[in-house]
Design an enzyme around this catalytic site. Structure first.
Site, PDB file in Angstrom:
ATOM      1  N   GLY A  74       0.783  -1.231   0.000  1.00 51.11           N
ATOM      2  CA  GLY A  74       0.000   0.000   0.000  1.00 51.11           C
ATOM      3  C   GLY A  74       0.810   1.274   0.000  1.00 51.11           C
ATOM      4  N   ARG A 133      -8.952   3.872 -13.265  1.00 51.84           N
ATOM      5  CA  ARG A 133      -8.767   4.468 -11.936  1.00 51.84           C
ATOM      6  C   ARG A 133      -9.395   5.855 -11.765  1.00 51.84           C
ATOM      7  NH1 ARG A 133      -4.400   5.542  -9.967  1.00 51.84           N
ATOM      8  NH2 ARG A 133      -4.874   5.073  -7.803  1.00 51.84           N
ATOM      9  N   CYS A 177     -18.576   6.120 -24.110  1.00 52.18           N
ATOM     10  CA  CYS A 177     -19.868   6.802 -24.018  1.00 52.18           C
ATOM     11  C   CYS A 177     -20.240   7.085 -22.569  1.00 52.18           C
ATOM     12  CB  CYS A 177     -20.937   5.957 -24.688  1.00 52.18           C
ATOM     13  SG  CYS A 177     -20.492   5.538 -26.362  1.00 52.18           S
ATOM     14  N   TYR A 206      -2.178  -1.286 -11.906  1.00 57.10           N
ATOM     15  CA  TYR A 206      -3.643  -1.186 -11.865  1.00 57.10           C
ATOM     16  C   TYR A 206      -4.259  -0.499 -13.085  1.00 57.10           C
ATOM     17  CZ  TYR A 206      -2.593  -2.578  -7.125  1.00 57.10           C
ATOM     18  OH  TYR A 206      -2.098  -3.262  -6.040  1.00 57.10           O
TER      19      TYR A 206
HETATM   20  C1  LIG Z   1      -3.495  -4.853  -3.215  1.00 54.99           C
HETATM   21  C2  LIG Z   1      -2.786  -5.491  -2.100  1.00 54.99           C
HETATM   22  C3  LIG Z   1      -1.426  -5.258  -1.911  1.00 54.99           C
HETATM   23  C4  LIG Z   1      -0.625  -4.301  -2.754  1.00 54.99           C
HETATM   24  O1  LIG Z   1      -1.057  -2.984  -2.659  1.00 54.99           O
HETATM   25  P1  LIG Z   1      -0.204  -1.815  -3.373  1.00 54.99           P
HETATM   26  O2  LIG Z   1      -0.996  -0.604  -3.095  1.00 54.99           O
HETATM   27  O3  LIG Z   1      -0.136  -2.134  -4.814  1.00 54.99           O
HETATM   28  O4  LIG Z   1       1.144  -1.824  -2.742  1.00 54.99           O
HETATM   29  C5  LIG Z   1      -0.789  -5.942  -0.901  1.00 54.99           C
HETATM   30  N1  LIG Z   1      -1.458  -6.808  -0.099  1.00 54.99           N
HETATM   31  C6  LIG Z   1      -2.778  -7.046  -0.254  1.00 54.99           C
HETATM   32  C7  LIG Z   1      -3.455  -7.997   0.655  1.00 54.99           C
HETATM   33  C8  LIG Z   1      -3.478  -6.393  -1.250  1.00 54.99           C
HETATM   34  O5  LIG Z   1      -4.789  -6.617  -1.383  1.00 54.99           O
END
Ligand SMILES: *Cc1c(COP(=O)(O)O)cnc(C)c1O
Length: 473
Positions: free
Chosen positions: A270, A360, A391, A421
């Protein structure tokens, strides 16, 4: 007047609208002497001519380097505290067989979150022992296949899954290593985190139930408990949410030690990247050091040994390494009424893709940036909105940026930070063919995933007879 009141406050009118600002662009992105954008030594016009547009371009050297740098950052940060770290690449960010191999070659493991992602990783020849399987609703077939294939770890997301995975492991006469996903109550956004007793979301089990769940895991000889897992959100710039989650998990982790081994703690992924000028994500080394210090500090307070730590970044590894190329079609100047009674002009620049190749902005209101790719221009920049060809009025790729005022049909434009993504979330909305994914490196481009054809679009339609219809390949 050159400024535009429709520009968001953070979007400064650039002195040079051809500049490729760091850290938005891949490491090898540069302007050629003629002013074109080149990535990996291959010019935008060459790529568009060979592969068509829209086109996902991945800077291979940059993606590999980010993977290696991430691993090195976490391994050394945790080694400094006498512990170790494992980095999983969250493959849902961008997964092709070749990208999977890059990650393994850089020393990473791979997280997959469905049978389909598992199939791609296995097709890539990744050692199943390096794979982790996620998902809040793994089917029995997915669990069975993963256990049979020998995946290294499965992240259990519910009490039901404890028994499902234990049964599958027993059937296959295996001891399956598992983690337990916790709903820590911490949810982080880019600028703040929210901490509650239990976050209102579908993933994991509440902290309060962790001890019972681990008891159930330990009661099944076909399972081996590795530790707790938490993933608190995505595109996070600040460490405080991770630190709070680590604190909460370690308190339970410490109690679990009384009942047996807990070798590991998984803090998820994340970490954020820059999408627009002014985004200033922390360096991965600072994230790794900050997490290692925090985990070490809490373990000292609790008088417990420091566990091995696992993390699962996706976006930070491939996001900045990718760029999407589009060709401009139409442009329109739209007069927009302002609150003060005046009006301003927003130029809509429409391209040959949109929400089908980058969902996104429509999905999350995500911001992106854009630059002219097939040439540079000294003409004064104008505020533009880069729109797609679908559209939907919400079909926007870039809400606001500045492009040279002579941007016109036939120009190529490039949107940076689309490595994560975008391909993963692509659709065939309006029956657009999905773009190719190409890797560029040292002056050459290679197809990772070819562009779809109209034949691909029709082949599942039972009324389609390819013999007597003039479908283009
Ligand atoms: C999506 C996800 C990640 C990776 O998230 P990023 O934002 O791409 O770093 C890691 N662990 C889990 C469980 C996820 O669902």
């Amino acid at each position: 007047m050159l400024d535009n009141p429709l520009a968001p406050p953070w979007l400064i009118r650039p002195g040079d609208a051809n500049a490729l600002e760091s850290p938005l662009w891949p490491a090898t992105a540069q302007r050629t002497p003629s002013g074109e954008l080149a990535i990996g030594g291959v010019s935008a016009s060459r790529l568009a001519a060979d592969y068509g547009t829209p086109l996902y371009v991945v800077d291979e050297a940059d993606a590999r380097a980010r993977a290696a740098r991430t691993r090195e950052a976490f391994v050394s940060a945790f080694a400094a505290h006498g512990s170790s770290a494992t980095v999983y690449y969250a493959s849902k960010a961008l997964l092709t067989t070749e990208v999977a191999r890059w990650m393994v070659e850089a020393g990473l493991r791979l997280d997959v979150a469905s049978g389909g992602e598992l199939a791609v990783a296995l097709a890539a020849g990744v050692d199943p022992a390096l794979l982790g399987l996620h998902g809040n609703n793994k089917s029995l077939a997915e669990i069975d296949r993963a256990v049979a294939a020998g995946v290294g770890t499965i992240v259990l997301d519910s009490l039901e899954e404890v028994e499902r995975v234990a049964d599958a492991a027993q059937r296959h006469d295996r001891t399956q290593s598992v983690r337990l996903r916790i709903n820590s109550g911490v949810h982080a956004h880019t600028h703040e985190y929210l901490a509650t007793a239990r976050e209102d979301q579908k993933f994991g089990i509440p902290l309060a139930d962790a001890s019972d769940a681990v008891g159930a895991i330990r009661a099944r000889p076909s399972l081996r408990f590795l530790g707790l897992h938490s993933h608190i959100g995505s595109q996070i710039f600040r460490l405080d949410g991770f630190l709070e989650a680590a604190r909460r998990l370690l308190a339970v982790h410490a109690e679990l030690l009384a009942g047996g081994d807990v070798p590991e703690l998984n803090l998820g992924g994340g970490f954020g990247i820059a999408y627009v000028v002014g985004d200033a994500p922390p360096a991965i080394e600072d994230i790794a050091t900050g997490l290692a210090e925090a985990v070490a500090g809490v373990c000292r307070e609790l008088s417990i040994p420091m566990p091995a730590v696992a993390v699962e970044p996706g976006r930070t590894i491939v996001g900045p390494a990718g760029v999407t190329l589009y060709e401009v079609g139409t442009t329109k100047d739209v007069a927009v009424a302002l609150d003060d009674g005046g009006s301003a002009v927003r130029r809509y620049v429409s391209v040959d893709g949109g929400m089908s190749d980058n969902a996104r902005p429509a999905l999350y209101g995500a911001d992106y940036s854009v630059r002219l790719a097939s040439r540079s221009s000294a003409v004064d920049p104008v505020l533009v909105r880069l729109a797609g060809k679908h559209c939907e009025s919400g079909d926007i790729v870039v809400q606001a940026d500045w492009l040279p005022g002579d941007v016109a049909a036939g120009d190529l434009v490039a949107v940076p930070a689309t490595g994560a993504y975008c391909f993963s979330l692509a659709s065939n909305y309006n029956y657009l063919v999905r773009p190719a994914v190409v890797a560029v490196r040292d002056g050459t481009a290679r197809t990772l995933v070819r562009r779809e054809t109209e034949h691909d679009l029709l082949r599942r339609d039972t009324g389609y007879n390819p013999i007597d219809q003039g479908v283009s390949e």
